[in-house]
Write a protein that holds these residues in place. Structure first.
Motif, PDB file in Angstrom:
ATOM      1  N   LYS B  92      24.246 -17.291   8.591  1.00 32.25           N
ATOM      2  CA  LYS B  92      24.790 -18.442   9.610  1.00 32.25           C
ATOM      3  C   LYS B  92      23.589 -18.212  10.567  1.00 32.25           C
ATOM      4  O   LYS B  92      22.839 -17.965  10.856  1.00 32.25           O
ATOM      5  N   THR B  93      23.583 -19.916  11.306  1.00 33.46           N
ATOM      6  CA  THR B  93      22.312 -20.353  11.643  1.00 33.46           C
ATOM      7  C   THR B  93      22.889 -21.057  13.047  1.00 33.46           C
ATOM      8  O   THR B  93      24.623 -21.738  12.773  1.00 33.46           O
ATOM      9  N   GLU B  94      22.028 -20.802  13.961  1.00 31.95           N
ATOM     10  CA  GLU B  94      22.371 -21.007  15.361  1.00 31.95           C
ATOM     11  C   GLU B  94      21.580 -22.135  15.821  1.00 31.95           C
ATOM     12  O   GLU B  94      20.502 -21.947  16.370  1.00 31.95           O
ATOM     13  N   LEU B  95      21.740 -22.988  16.658  1.00 27.12           N
ATOM     14  CA  LEU B  95      21.100 -23.921  17.104  1.00 27.12           C
ATOM     15  C   LEU B  95      20.978 -24.352  18.734  1.00 27.12           C
ATOM     16  O   LEU B  95      22.063 -23.976  19.375  1.00 27.12           O
ATOM     17  N   PHE B  96      19.563 -24.906  19.791  1.00 26.11           N
ATOM     18  CA  PHE B  96      19.871 -23.918  20.643  1.00 26.11           C
ATOM     19  C   PHE B  96      18.754 -25.751  20.904  1.00 26.11           C
ATOM     20  O   PHE B  96      17.697 -25.999  20.232  1.00 26.11           O
ATOM     21  N   ALA B 112      17.577 -12.282   9.295  1.00 23.04           N
ATOM     22  CA  ALA B 112      17.673 -12.056   7.515  1.00 23.04           C
ATOM     23  C   ALA B 112      17.752 -11.528   7.402  1.00 23.04           C
ATOM     24  O   ALA B 112      18.326 -10.157   7.832  1.00 23.04           O
ATOM     25  N   PRO B 113      17.763 -10.703   6.022  1.00 23.69           N
ATOM     26  CA  PRO B 113      18.806  -9.636   5.517  1.00 23.69           C
ATOM     27  C   PRO B 113      18.185  -8.215   6.098  1.00 23.69           C
ATOM     28  O   PRO B 113      19.374  -7.506   5.852  1.00 23.69           O
ATOM     29  N   SER B 164      15.834 -10.892   1.893  1.00 24.59           N
ATOM     30  CA  SER B 164      15.059 -11.537   2.866  1.00 24.59           C
ATOM     31  C   SER B 164      14.010 -12.502   2.059  1.00 24.59           C
ATOM     32  O   SER B 164      13.079 -13.324   2.019  1.00 24.59           O
ATOM     33  N   TYR B 165      12.886 -11.834   1.347  1.00 20.18           N
ATOM     34  CA  TYR B 165      12.341 -12.158  -0.204  1.00 20.18           C
ATOM     35  C   TYR B 165      13.253 -13.183  -0.535  1.00 20.18           C
ATOM     36  O   TYR B 165      12.181 -14.875  -0.670  1.00 20.18           O
ATOM     37  N   LYS B 166      14.028 -13.130  -1.192  1.00 20.97           N
ATOM     38  CA  LYS B 166      15.143 -14.479  -1.781  1.00 20.97           C
ATOM     39  C   LYS B 166      15.542 -15.300  -0.327  1.00 20.97           C
ATOM     40  O   LYS B 166      14.795 -16.685  -0.754  1.00 20.97           O
ATOM     41  N   LEU B 167      15.491 -15.070   0.178  1.00 20.29           N
ATOM     42  CA  LEU B 167      15.516 -15.963   1.882  1.00 20.29           C
ATOM     43  C   LEU B 167      14.119 -16.578   1.439  1.00 20.29           C
ATOM     44  O   LEU B 167      14.454 -18.310   1.756  1.00 20.29           O
ATOM     45  N   PHE B 168      13.204 -16.311   1.926  1.00 25.58           N
ATOM     46  CA  PHE B 168      11.765 -16.977   1.631  1.00 25.58           C
ATOM     47  C   PHE B 168      11.457 -17.544   0.602  1.00 25.58           C
ATOM     48  O   PHE B 168      11.176 -18.516   1.352  1.00 25.58           O
ATOM     49  N   VAL B 169      11.508 -17.199  -0.640  1.00 25.13           N
ATOM     50  CA  VAL B 169      11.556 -18.255  -1.341  1.00 25.13           C
ATOM     51  C   VAL B 169      12.145 -19.490  -1.959  1.00 25.13           C
ATOM     52  O   VAL B 169      12.053 -20.462  -1.612  1.00 25.13           O
TER      53      VAL B 169
END
Lengths: 306, 306, 306, 306
Positions: B92-96, B112-113, B164-169
């Motif tokens: 999920k993301t949140e926009l500010f 992140a995980p 977190s690695y998968k998210l970042f890469v």
């Protein structure tokens, strides 16, 4: 940053007057590593911390200078895209098949407005940096001479700096990090395709396709001193330095290979990002821009080229 | 490289136990520059050679640690694209809105995980690096303390390094430069979005959202010595160094801010490119990977976190 | 070595054209510490790591240059003995009572064959180096500018190098560490009264009593860079360097104070012992002896003196 | 200073467990130069910038440690004078004929109150530093490993520090530069016979004749890093550093030869003069005195000796 685009200066082909003398200098004094010599006598060299097969190619010729500067791009799709965009920009390109240049994939060749021949390629044989990829050390063993970490950039001289600048920025995705202006004219452009303050620079003179210098990177000012000592011990012709540039802030020394091609060893410089302000030097401050400590021009730096 | 993507670590919000003590340390000992203090008492700081409004934010809290790590992305389109891709990845993301964080544009927040809160943004007020953009010098005047050039990276601790690695890469476009493995498990990942060997690192421990260290860059090993002398003169708690890392080859010293958050001053390290081989360290070589000179673990480096 | 003899260069009195300008330069750019100003307007300065009251005295005059170079000797008995031996050598001496020069004991004055006025003294007020003698630190706080550790040596120009050499070696107990010869003539003599490769040097020119340069010592090549940056930032006239000397191997930079007196910042050099072989440079190798990296003379180094 | 007295640490004879292993280490890793091996298998080594025949002698033995520390004195008259004065002080001396120690003149041997065997001699064969004395360069060619410039000092451990201190100061003409005190007891004494902050140090422990470390000098902190990298690459047991000492301010790293004898590589430190105040460290500040950056003791530094 994503990887779509030009990654780095990949190699240069340098014209040298005597291949034996040149090879001795680049291997034993500069400390590059020979990876091949081809049937035509060309010698292929790499700096120790580069993984690619070569970054400097020596080619015997009647005159010194630069034959080709080649950039590695991220992948073959990018190579095709950039070839198209160069053509759309109005510059002809020529495609060479893989392995028509040793250990290298397909190449796209074109000539920039300053008269320099450039190539793009996306593949080159990997030979490694002399250390394992599992539990490596921090430095390869048995290095000679100055042994810079990597070939870093070229400064090139030609008449249409504005033209080459537009090609590199608008088509090839470089950014202008610093420039020198004389009135309304940009007489030097320092262009980055990375976090380095420059990967290529264009300097104005009413000529085509000339080389100002090849530059190699070392870790620090202490290594610039080591380079200075080694060029002195080996009676390599010295031009200027150790000193600091105003432009890029780099710590530097300049000297000449046996054919008269100017070499630089440098360290430092800031971290470039595309959203960093472009720095402008006015021509009256050129002495400081070039040689921050001396703040005066020398006789040769703006006149000697190959 | 083209500019579509994550440019760099933009800022971190750090939790400190006493804002006055923290500010005194970060300004007078570390030598950052205060650019603002907001109505909630948060202090905004930048390293001298950064042009953006701030890179470190101090926020008083009952426990030390990291509140947010934020990355600057190349433009607003990229911000939107990455927000979508993070959602598609299942996070999920949140926009500010712009200016809900001082001097900063719209922000996209996600966790992140490994439990760390990250933000992306594409705009931040420019305040400059203390030198003009026309005929600048090489260093801003009147700097204090250690005055590193820039905030460089964070090392973060959490339980799901692989996640977190998968998210970042796979989503954010980072590359894996180095990793530590224990059997089949990646227990540390060093990730780059630039030519630096790392912009963020994830280290495994059965916790969520912890900080290992904040790192600041200086020019050379000589400046690491200067940092070491200054932390000693100011009675700053020292952990280890000056020494060299095996991982990244960086020259380094670690110490703690008054709240117990670990800081690093480092220099050096190789030039990272996405086509450079990934380096792997096996856990039995971890001592050398961490502290190349000592080749042994110390008591605190793997256990103290905030 | 036992302590009977000349210990070190103790102070020099330098003629400056404008005392305010000179003081501003020596305090804020060079980074010396002002310890007194006397009724005649003379300004007394010390380098931070010296314990004695002063090592540089600025005296306003119509022409730049050196008024006196004074050496500290080990004790009063030595002062008397050396005064006698100078007289026996055929040179007149003059005795000054304690405190006729600020904070300094009895002085013996004489003029060397090169026309330079020297003094010997055995006592000077101690003011310390800004750190306690019990549990000191490693550097005094609040230093400005370049802040060299100590005044190191002078190079002096005159017509009778052989004469001053004999006086210093045969009478004052100095040793010849290096020399430059032109045929049978010694045209430069580098003389040590310590483990430093020189404490005073004499250089030949058909003049009397001239100053080539005052030299100040810093810790390392990294500090020479810092000095170079600071002279550039402060628009101090630069002559040459950073570079290395062949003679003494010192790492060096030369520049000029506002009155035109040449200053040097240097580091390094070997450890001198009296049983170390004397090194000789032939005049054809003078460029390398002076500037090991450049290996060529510049326009001013052998012609500008004060 | 005049040359009547003890000039410098001339050589040490070190006990090693395996002469082949020791020689390999001292030549290939430390980078000393072998000048001879005698009929008894002893190996003679020098640092590159020393002119004398040897400064380190390796002697195979069942236990590591130091056999003899020898000082070079200025001349034979001094040798005789000091022998008499040592006897007058109440310590027996033994005279050895020239060449009973290789390449060395007459020797006077005595045992100090801390149980260490010392020798004095005034003559040793000169072999040069690998460069000509006419138009030399700045560094000998083909050096290996760390190649320090010179052997610098020893730190020795024994029970009667006060006794050895008195012998060295009152008889041999050394000066006390720094000391560590515990209440009224001097538990460490750093003694100089030169402009270096120490040529020998005595450290208290209830033992006789033990070695704390042998120290070798390099040019700068950058060379300490190089040493650290080389000891790591060669898997030499590391103890502590790179760091800075509070005592002497030296930049330092400690490690062990294959027999367990502690070695130091260091640079820097202030210029010692006999009229400089003696610095005192109280035992509660010993951590800072030893390791200025760490400010804590490690497990081995005060307990491991050979």
């Amino acid at each position: 940053m994503s990887n779509q685009g030009v990654l780095r200066p990949g190699h240069v082909i340098i014209r040298v007057l005597d291949i034996h003398e040149a090879k001795d200098y680049y291997v034993n004094v500069l400390g590059l590593i020979e990876t091949a010599q081809d049937a035509n006598g060309k010698v292929y060299l790499k700096a120790w911390d580069e993984h690619d097969h070569h970054s400097i190619v020596l080619q015997e010729a009647d005159e010194p200078g630069i034959e080709v500067m080649a950039f590695k791009v991220s992948d073959e799709a990018t190579l095709k895209r950039l070839a198209n965009e160069i053509e759309n920009f109005g510059i002809k390109t020529e495609l060479f098949a893989a392995n028509t240049h040793l250990a290298t994939g397909k190449r796209v060749r074109f000539t920039a407005p300053t008269g320099h021949v450039f190539e793009l390629y996306s593949e080159k044989e990997l030979v490694g940096n002399g250390m394992p990829v599992v539990n490596p050390g921090v430095k390869a063993p048995n290095l000679k001479g100055i042994h810079p970490n990597n070939f870093d950039h070229c400064a090139l001289i030609g008449d249409d700096v504005e033209g080459s600048y537009k090609l590199f920025v608008n088509v090839l995705g470089f950014q202008l990090a610093e420039r020198v202006i004389a009135g309304d004219n940009m007489i030097a452009a320092f262009l980055s395709c990375s976090n380095k303050p420059h990967d290529v620079a264009f300097i104005h003179a009413p000529v085509k396709g000339k080389l100002h210098h090849l530059s190699f990177a070392v870790d620090s000012w202490a290594h610039v001193l080591n380079a200075a000592d080694k060029i002195a011990e080996n009676e390599v012709p010295h031009e200027i330095g150790p000193t600091r540039h105003g432009i890029t802030r780099g710590e530097t020394i300049y000297f000449f290979d046996p054919s008269g091609n100017r070499n630089e060893i440098f360290s430092g410089g800031y971290l470039w990002y595309p959203d960093r302000p472009i720095l402008t030097w006015t021509v009256d401050e050129l002495p400081k821009a070039l040689f921050f400590h001396e703040r005066k021009l020398n006789e040769t730096f703006l006149s000697v080229m190959t």
